[in-house]
Design an enzyme around this catalytic site. Structure first.
Site, PDB file in Angstrom:
ATOM      1  N   CYS A 129       7.732   3.856 -16.951  1.00  0.00           N
ATOM      2  CA  CYS A 129       7.389   5.247 -16.629  1.00  0.00           C
ATOM      3  C   CYS A 129       7.010   5.972 -17.924  1.00  0.00           C
ATOM      4  CB  CYS A 129       8.584   5.931 -15.971  1.00  0.00           C
ATOM      5  SG  CYS A 129       8.311   7.683 -15.667  1.00  0.00           S
TER       6      CYS A 129
ATOM      7  N   HIS B  72       3.045   0.968   5.004  1.00  0.00           N
ATOM      8  CA  HIS B  72       3.728   0.096   4.029  1.00  0.00           C
ATOM      9  C   HIS B  72       3.427   0.477   2.584  1.00  0.00           C
ATOM     10  CE1 HIS B  72       3.966  -3.243   7.371  1.00  0.00           C
ATOM     11  NE2 HIS B  72       4.733  -2.196   7.612  1.00  0.00           N
TER      12      HIS B  72
ATOM     13  N   VAL C 261      -1.800  -2.296   2.225  1.00  0.00           N
ATOM     14  CA  VAL C 261      -1.502  -1.555   0.998  1.00  0.00           C
ATOM     15  C   VAL C 261      -2.702  -1.581   0.057  1.00  0.00           C
ATOM     16  CG1 VAL C 261       0.987  -2.025   1.146  1.00  0.00           C
ATOM     17  CG2 VAL C 261      -0.474  -3.603  -0.146  1.00  0.00           C
TER      18      VAL C 261
ATOM     19  N   PRO D 224      -9.468 -12.519  16.005  1.00  0.00           N
ATOM     20  CA  PRO D 224      -9.943 -13.841  16.428  1.00  0.00           C
ATOM     21  C   PRO D 224      -8.848 -14.667  17.099  1.00  0.00           C
ATOM     22  CG  PRO D 224     -10.357 -13.458  14.061  1.00  0.00           C
ATOM     23  CD  PRO D 224      -9.501 -12.323  14.550  1.00  0.00           C
TER      24      PRO D 224
HETATM   25  P1  OAD Z   1      -0.972 -11.037   9.126  1.00  0.00           P
HETATM   26  O1  OAD Z   1      -1.438 -11.920   8.027  1.00  0.00           O
HETATM   27  O2  OAD Z   1       0.363 -11.297   9.691  1.00  0.00           O
HETATM   28  O3  OAD Z   1      -2.004 -11.104  10.328  1.00  0.00           O
HETATM   29  C1  OAD Z   1      -3.383 -10.978  10.116  1.00  0.00           C
HETATM   30  C2  OAD Z   1      -4.070 -10.992  11.466  1.00  0.00           C
HETATM   31  O4  OAD Z   1      -5.447 -10.767  11.257  1.00  0.00           O
HETATM   32  C3  OAD Z   1      -3.952 -12.328  12.207  1.00  0.00           C
HETATM   33  O5  OAD Z   1      -3.562 -12.087  13.552  1.00  0.00           O
HETATM   34  C4  OAD Z   1      -5.369 -12.890  12.153  1.00  0.00           C
HETATM   35  O6  OAD Z   1      -5.713 -13.635  13.322  1.00  0.00           O
HETATM   36  C5  OAD Z   1      -6.201 -11.627  12.070  1.00  0.00           C
HETATM   37  N1  OAD Z   1      -7.511 -11.773  11.425  1.00  0.00           N
HETATM   38  C6  OAD Z   1      -7.906 -12.648  10.477  1.00  0.00           C
HETATM   39  N2  OAD Z   1      -9.175 -12.441  10.118  1.00  0.00           N
HETATM   40  C7  OAD Z   1      -9.595 -11.378  10.857  1.00  0.00           C
HETATM   41  C8  OAD Z   1     -10.823 -10.653  10.936  1.00  0.00           C
HETATM   42  N3  OAD Z   1     -11.869 -10.958  10.183  1.00  0.00           N
HETATM   43  N4  OAD Z   1     -10.906  -9.616  11.796  1.00  0.00           N
HETATM   44  C9  OAD Z   1      -9.845  -9.276  12.586  1.00  0.00           C
HETATM   45  N5  OAD Z   1      -8.672  -9.916  12.544  1.00  0.00           N
HETATM   46  C10 OAD Z   1      -8.541 -10.940  11.693  1.00  0.00           C
HETATM   47  O7  OAD Z   1      -1.102  -9.535   8.603  1.00  0.00           O
HETATM   48  P2  OAD Z   1      -0.406  -8.217   9.167  1.00  0.00           P
HETATM   49  O8  OAD Z   1      -0.282  -8.266  10.642  1.00  0.00           O
HETATM   50  O9  OAD Z   1      -1.130  -7.073   8.575  1.00  0.00           O
HETATM   51  O10 OAD Z   1       4.050  -6.385   5.036  1.00  0.00           O
HETATM   52  O11 OAD Z   1       1.020  -8.321   8.528  1.00  0.00           O
HETATM   53  C11 OAD Z   1       1.895  -7.232   8.663  1.00  0.00           C
HETATM   54  C12 OAD Z   1       2.746  -7.096   7.446  1.00  0.00           C
HETATM   55  O12 OAD Z   1       3.348  -8.357   7.139  1.00  0.00           O
HETATM   56  C13 OAD Z   1       2.010  -6.738   6.177  1.00  0.00           C
HETATM   57  O13 OAD Z   1       1.790  -5.357   6.069  1.00  0.00           O
HETATM   58  C14 OAD Z   1       2.919  -7.256   5.115  1.00  0.00           C
HETATM   59  C15 OAD Z   1       3.271  -8.585   5.715  1.00  0.00           C
HETATM   60  O14 OAD Z   1       4.437  -9.159   5.305  1.00  0.00           O
HETATM   61  C16 OAD Z   1       4.758  -6.339   3.877  1.00  0.00           C
HETATM   62  O15 OAD Z   1       4.462  -6.963   2.897  1.00  0.00           O
HETATM   63  C17 OAD Z   1       5.885  -5.409   3.933  1.00  0.00           C
END
Ligand code: OAD
Length: 294
Positions: free
Chosen positions: A192, A163, A147, A259
């Site tokens: 608003c 999202h 976001v 990673p």
């Molecule tokens: P997460 O915090 O769950 O996962 C982040 C991922 O990025 C992990 O698998 C890390 O290993 C990886 N990571 C960390 N540093 C990195 C780098 N430099 N390059 C590549 N990868 C790296 O985040 P999301 O999967 O985005 O939703 O989480 C999904 C959703 O959960 C979010 O959109 C949010 C959250 O709750 C809501 O808030 C609705």
């Protein structure tokens, strides 16, 4: 609305991870366990890059799914890492419609704090590589769970924000969506300007539906691409995490850049165990000049 359209994350941390990280056949890639010696991974990097280069030069239709990890190198906290937001805060108290109903000021303070962090950060080399790929490949769709708006700030034009966007606010009475870059916000909760009702962040909270049209476009891209990248997501939150499976089921190569292993690793054909800001520029270098320099 069917449950698949709702945002789901079992206990907000990801239940069932043990099953997927075990020594079941699904945890073996090319017949070897995931914990492979680092030296051999070095040559695997070259093999992966060469294999991917061949596919990229064929001009595939590309879909990309990104998560918080792509913004980590910009200094924006992820959700489930060691310093992740969900390690310090309870999603139930901050990212649900119920939380907002009971304590709108608390929820807004948290979003105001996050907006402040994001406002002080810049897109990184990973975001910038994706901007160049959008310009280079005629069929390129970028789907993000983030976001933070960093893909757009980097210069990506067409971004499917599953999202929502933290820089948009929505009137709780009229539903009007407007951009709002005020940071810090004053007052909290913001009101608003048209009708005086409370505004809410235009993001998707747990238990809420994703924007239908955006989700449909994301499904269509995943169902029609020839190559799919999954970058920086723990792949715990549905329905986003199921999008790469739509591609994998059709035999489309999946490229994971992360990673850490994820539940999607077993479905990936190319696994880059590195940071997006390091790996994506390496892939980018394999494209003919013209995609670079953006
Ligand atoms: P997460 O915090 O769950 O996962 C982040 C991922 O990025 C992990 O698998 C890390 O290993 C990886 N990571 C960390 N540093 C990195 C780098 N430099 N390059 C590549 N990868 C790296 O985040 P999301 O999967 O985005 O939703 O989480 C999904 C959703 O959960 C979010 O959109 C949010 C959250 O709750 C809501 O808030 C609705």
């Amino acid at each position: 609305m069917s449950p698949i359209f709702r945002i789901v994350s079992p206990n907000f941390q990801g239940m069932g991870i043990g099953l997927l990280y075990g020594q079941s056949p699904a945890s073996l890639r090319n017949g070897r366990p995931l914990g492979y010696p680092v030296q051999r991974e070095m040559s695997e990097l070259e093999t992966n890059l060469a294999g991917l280069e061949k596919i990229l030069l064929g001009g595939p239709k590309i879909a990309v799914l990104t998560g918080a990890g792509i913004s980590a190198e910009s200094g924006i906290p992820t959700f489930r890492g060691e310093d992740g937001l969900w390690k310090k805060h309870r999603a139930e108290e901050l990212a649900t419609p119920q939380a907002f109903y009971h304590a709108p000021a608390l929820v807004w303070e948290w979003y105001d704090w996050r907006r402040g962090i994001i406002a002080s950060k810049e897109p990184n080399a990973g975001h910038r590589a994706l901007v160049r790929w959008e310009r280079y490949f005629p069929h390129f769709v970028l789907i993000t769970q983030n976001v933070d708006g960093l893909h757009r700030r980097a210069g990506s034009q067409n971004v499917l924000e599953l999202h929502g966007n933290i820089w948009e606010v929505r009137c709780t009475r009229e539903g009007t969506i407007t951009e709002n870059y005020e940071s810090p916000l004053n007052p909290i909760p913001p009101l608003c300007p048209a009708c005086g009702a409370m505004l809410r962040p235009n993001v998707v909270w747990f238990g809420e539906s994703l924007p239908a049209e955006t989700l449909e476009e994301a499904y269509a891209a995943s169902a029609s691409c020839d190559l799919m990248f999954v970058i920086g997501t723990s792949a715990f939150v549905q329905p986003a995490a199921s999008l790469p499976l739509l591609a994998a089921e059709r035999g489309v190569p999946i490229v994971e850049v992360n990673p850490q292993p994820t539940p999607l690793t077993a479905s990936a054909d190319f696994v880059f165990r590195g940071r997006a800001g390091d790996v994506l520029p390496l892939i980018d270098e394999r494209l003919p000049a013209g995609s670079t320099g953006g």
